[in-house]
Structures are given as structure tokens and as C-alpha cells.
Design a protein around this motif. Sequence first.
Motif, PDB file in Angstrom:
ATOM      1  N   UNK A  86      -8.321   7.206   0.167  1.00  0.00           N
ATOM      2  CA  UNK A  86      -8.463   7.377  -0.851  1.00  0.00           C
ATOM      3  C   UNK A  86      -8.052   6.036  -1.400  1.00  0.00           C
ATOM      4  N   UNK A  87      -7.165   5.247  -1.391  1.00  0.00           N
ATOM      5  CA  UNK A  87      -6.658   4.017  -1.929  1.00  0.00           C
ATOM      6  C   UNK A  87      -7.157   3.201  -2.075  1.00  0.00           C
ATOM      7  N   UNK A  88      -7.463   2.862  -0.759  1.00  0.00           N
ATOM      8  CA  UNK A  88      -8.876   1.967  -0.272  1.00  0.00           C
ATOM      9  C   UNK A  88     -10.045   1.967  -1.453  1.00  0.00           C
ATOM     10  N   UNK A 125       0.740   4.073  -2.563  1.00  0.00           N
ATOM     11  CA  UNK A 125       0.542   6.072  -2.479  1.00  0.00           C
ATOM     12  C   UNK A 125       1.724   6.780  -3.321  1.00  0.00           C
ATOM     13  N   UNK A 167      -4.450   7.140   2.387  1.00  0.00           N
ATOM     14  CA  UNK A 167      -5.105   5.648   2.587  1.00  0.00           C
ATOM     15  C   UNK A 167      -6.274   5.039   2.655  1.00  0.00           C
ATOM     16  N   UNK A 177       0.435   6.500  -6.953  1.00  0.00           N
ATOM     17  CA  UNK A 177      -0.335   7.229  -7.493  1.00  0.00           C
ATOM     18  C   UNK A 177      -0.136   8.427  -7.100  1.00  0.00           C
ATOM     19  N   UNK A 199       0.550  -1.168  -0.074  1.00  0.00           N
ATOM     20  CA  UNK A 199       0.134  -0.125   0.284  1.00  0.00           C
ATOM     21  C   UNK A 199       0.300   1.535   0.013  1.00  0.00           C
TER      22      UNK A 199
END
Lengths: 205, 262
Positions: free
Chosen positions: B46-48, A181, B44, A184, A177
Motif C-alpha cells: 500500500x505504501x508503494x 508506515x 508495504x 501513515x 519506509x
Amino acid sequence: MKTKAELTDAELLRSMLSGDEESFALLYQRRHSGIYRFALQMCGSPQVAEDVTHDVFVFLMKSGQVFDPARGSVSSFLFGVARNYVLRRFRSDQATVPLIDDDDETVFDQKLDEPGPLDDLTRLETIEGVRRAVLSLPERYREVVVLCELQELSYGETAEILGCAIGTVRSRLHRARSLLLAKLRPTEEAKPASEASIESARCFA
Amino acid sequence: MNCQKFEGLASELARGQMMDVELRSDAEAHGANCPSCSAQLRDQEMLSHGLRLLGTQMNELQAPAQLEAGLLTAFRQAQVVTQLPMSRNYRRFWFAAVAALLLIVFSVIAFRMRNETKPVQYQAVVPTSVPQDSPVFPKEETPQKREVVARNPKSVRKQRPVISNASMQARAGSNRKKDNNVVANHATNEVATEFMPVGYLSVDALQDGGQIVRVELPRTTLVKFGLPVNMDRYNERVKADVLLGLDGMAHAIRFVQEKRSQ
């Protein structure tokens, strides 16, 4: 007496190994979409995903007796087999894996072009950005993201498939993750990754 | 709660994973007070959200229908292919079993025929030597005189018609242990007195060793050694073991009687 539809995956597998074609068809209908999506999310190529799905079920009909119920579910077993085939594909033919190739957007483009709620441009860009970011991850991080986030499997199921500890899955997902991030952030905020990393310095409050 | 701990929990918070209530409240309180951690949690989340959208979109994807048809065809072919070797394996197993059975039967028949054609020869086994230095051990005969005859034909060794003396000696030597067992068994069928000195020799002379000779004496000899005599059997003879010293003189004697069967 149970009907075929009420049988568990393990019972269907036993029946299938004794030569029951209907059990095989039922097991395929239950599990093939997950396997296909997993392969597609891992490699990004529908053709490879189709081949992997085919290989997984051929393996099941030829060597299904190696399945051990004590070690996990049939679903986890199939995901594990699929993972091995995907990794074998990566090793044997890296060139056919279009990770972030702009020219290969066949499946996703078909879906993205469909009318409906996904027509929202921001949303489409988000999905596309995430897809590219996932495909660009290293294999070990990509598979935990695919299994835990996209397939929505639990840490335990993922650990069964990958053959590692739950803590390993958790740490890999955390790392994956962070990498996502980092990938992105430049596109979302139009900033270089280095600058973003400076901004997210710890405050130790 | 500090930022390092919060960083470890941010992804779990964003994914909505179960965690300790107190830990969650601590993390949320820290996120509310720390701008960088708050931004990290937002990222986090937003990623989810993005991953969830991607997963939802891809949930509709399925393998092409012709793949199932191809697999079903392969399944039918696999059933045909896998059954043939299995039947062949069973057939091979049965052939092997029958062949093994026939081999055993023929071997038994041949063995029996061989036994019937050759007459069984009983051979006496003569030991080469017997230790002579222990007067306590119950030895009843000299080695030259002793002869063990097999009573059970199955336990008798079959020997070739012509056997040299050397091979006889070697064979007798190899059978010494078995022979000793026979002597011991035979000795248990007898009852013997203690060795009694003959004449006025010292008892210590018995420890010098010598040779034991089985003899038969008149029963009246028992009287000379102070033993009772049954007058009804006065004319019968009695067995005795005489211990001959190294000088050839009789040093001691013991009387032997057959043990009565119960």
C-alpha cells in the motif's frame, strides 16, 4: 554528424561551457523538471524549488567544469548539486520550509483540485497523506525516498548522488519506509502508532 | 525463512525489486503462512502504491517558464563577463614573458661588456703543503717548486690586483683538491720505475717516509742501477725522483720518463 538533440548530456555540457547557448537551453529542457521536482519533494515549497533550480543551473554555467564523467552522469551531478542547495536552505532558513504546515498546500492543492481520475476522495487522501508523511521524514531518509521512490532512480544512481554506498541507500530506504508506515498507520487505521507496533510483533515462524 | 528475514525483504518485495528466485519463493511462502508478515507485506504494498501515485502526480509539475528565460539571460551575461578576465590574463602573461626576456638579454649584454672591459688575469695557484709520508704516491715536485698554470682561460680564476699572503694561502687551500687532480693527471703522463734502494740501506728504511725530490741526472747513472742505456742518447739527461729520508740522506731512487704520445 550528430544534431544537438542527439548529443549526450556530457557533450551538451562541454558545448555549453564553450559558450553555446543552444546547448545550455537543451540541457535545461532535459533536466530541469527532475531537479525542480526533487527540490519540491524535498522542501515542499514551490518557491524554494524554483530558487534551487535556478541556483543549480547558474552553478552549472559558472562551475560546470568541475563535473567529472568518471564519477557519474550529468543527471546525478545535477541532483547532487540540487541536494546541496536544498540542504543549505534547510540549514539557513528552517522557518521557510513548510514540512507539515496545513496552511501551505499551494501546488498540491492546485493539482488535487483538477478534475479527472484524481477526484476519487480515497485516492486524494492517500496521496495527501503520503506527501505529508514524506515531508515529515528526517532529511537523510526523505532524500532516499524522493530519489528511489518518487524519482524512480536506481540504488546505484541514488548512491552516486548522495555520495554513499549502495548498501547505505538500501538500509536508509528500508528505515524510511518503516517510518512512513508508522506515520501513515494511525490515519489509515485510526489507531495509535504504539498499538500498531504491538500488532506487528514478530512471530519468528 | 523467519519473520526477521522477511521483514528485511518485505519492502523489496513490495517495490518489485529483482532478487533471487528461490529467496522470493521462500519469502512468499512465509508470507502466506504468517499472518503478521502477510499484513506487513500488505502495508508495504500500500505504501508503494501511495508513493507511486504521488510520484505520478508530481511528474506533471515543471518549473515556471520565466525561470528558463531568466537563466538564458544569465547565461549570455556570464559569457560576456567571463571572456573579459581571460583576455586580460593572457595580456598579463605576455607582458610578463616579454619583460623576462628583456631582463635576460640585458643581463647577458651586461655580463659580456663587463668581461670585455676587465683584462683577464691568470693566477698561479700554489698549494700550501703536500703529504710527505707516502713514497708510493707519485709526487714529482716539491710544493715550493710546483706551479700549475691554467691552460684554458675560461677555467682560470680572476683575482684582484692586490691579494694578501693569507688570502693566497686560504685560496690555495681551497683549491687543494683541484690541484691534486692536476698532479695526478700530470703523473699519468709519465712512466716511472720502482723505487730502488740507494747504497746498502735496508728495504725497510723505505717505509720510514721522507721527501721526494725531482732531479736530473746523467743518463749513465742508469747503468749503475742495471738499467739499459740507449747509446744514441748518451749525452742526454734523465729525470729521476730521489727519496730523501728523515736524516736527509738519499734512500731510494726511481727513474722517470715522459710517456710517448700514441
